[in-house]
Enzyme design. Sequence first.
Site, PDB file in Angstrom:
ATOM      1  N   TRP A  31       0.859  -1.183   0.000  1.00  0.00           N
ATOM      2  CA  TRP A  31       0.000   0.000   0.000  1.00  0.00           C
ATOM      3  C   TRP A  31       0.898   1.237   0.000  1.00  0.00           C
ATOM      4  CZ3 TRP A  31      -5.062  -0.154  -0.845  1.00  0.00           C
ATOM      5  CH2 TRP A  31      -5.796   1.014  -0.645  1.00  0.00           C
ATOM      6  N   GLU A  67      -0.199  -5.430   8.030  1.00  0.00           N
ATOM      7  CA  GLU A  67       0.338  -6.783   7.920  1.00  0.00           C
ATOM      8  C   GLU A  67       1.843  -6.869   8.190  1.00  0.00           C
ATOM      9  OE1 GLU A  67      -3.483  -6.377   6.339  1.00  0.00           O
ATOM     10  OE2 GLU A  67      -1.735  -5.387   5.458  1.00  0.00           O
ATOM     11  N   CYS A  89       3.888   2.940   4.891  1.00  0.00           N
ATOM     12  CA  CYS A  89       3.473   4.340   4.895  1.00  0.00           C
ATOM     13  C   CYS A  89       1.959   4.403   5.090  1.00  0.00           C
ATOM     14  CB  CYS A  89       3.866   5.009   3.578  1.00  0.00           C
ATOM     15  SG  CYS A  89       3.343   6.730   3.462  1.00  0.00           S
ATOM     16  N   HIS A  97      -8.418   6.064  10.667  1.00  0.00           N
ATOM     17  CA  HIS A  97      -7.831   4.747  10.409  1.00  0.00           C
ATOM     18  C   HIS A  97      -6.330   4.740  10.656  1.00  0.00           C
ATOM     19  CE1 HIS A  97      -6.510   6.506   6.616  1.00  0.00           C
ATOM     20  NE2 HIS A  97      -5.718   5.468   6.477  1.00  0.00           N
ATOM     21  N   ARG A 136       9.998  12.332   2.804  1.00  0.00           N
ATOM     22  CA  ARG A 136      10.690  11.456   3.751  1.00  0.00           C
ATOM     23  C   ARG A 136      11.058  10.111   3.135  1.00  0.00           C
ATOM     24  NH1 ARG A 136       7.729  15.150   5.759  1.00  0.00           N
ATOM     25  NH2 ARG A 136       8.103  16.073   7.820  1.00  0.00           N
TER      26      ARG A 136
END
Length: 159
Positions: A31, A67, A89, A97, A136
């Site tokens: 993700w 995960e 990230c 969330h 970053r």
Amino acid sequence: MSSTDKNLSEFSTNDLPDISGRTFAIVVAEWNHEVTEKLFDGAYQTLVDYGAKPENIIRANVPGSYELSFGAQVFARKQNVDAVIALGCVIQGETKHNDYINHAVAQGLTQVSLECHKPVVFGVLTPNTQEQALDRAGGKHGNKGDEAAMTAIKMLKLV
């Protein structure tokens, strides 16, 4: 100190251990792929630059940052893995969330490290925006992947 005050790719390299015979696992969340790939590139290159052999760097992908804890546990339990680096990230959205995910991942990785008696490094960005994430992940604030790899190297001095 926040990363707006410090470059994530600048760190002390005094008295580092020899890592030429060490094995590292890098677990990468898919993700926010654009960001996590840059984190991986930074971590991988830092390990190689400081003496890790490419064949001793294992990469595993997981669907998202949530995960990472399980992925890290799988590798931390392996005798031949000396340290695990978890890269992800989680960007602030319209809901909370990110608060739940970031807290769960931080707790999960800490638990894995303590249970397996190995360095398990939290290399997860928790920015408010995509721009902050990219800053970053090799941008103007350096690369959290570099910092995570150096943390793993330094923690191996304790083992």
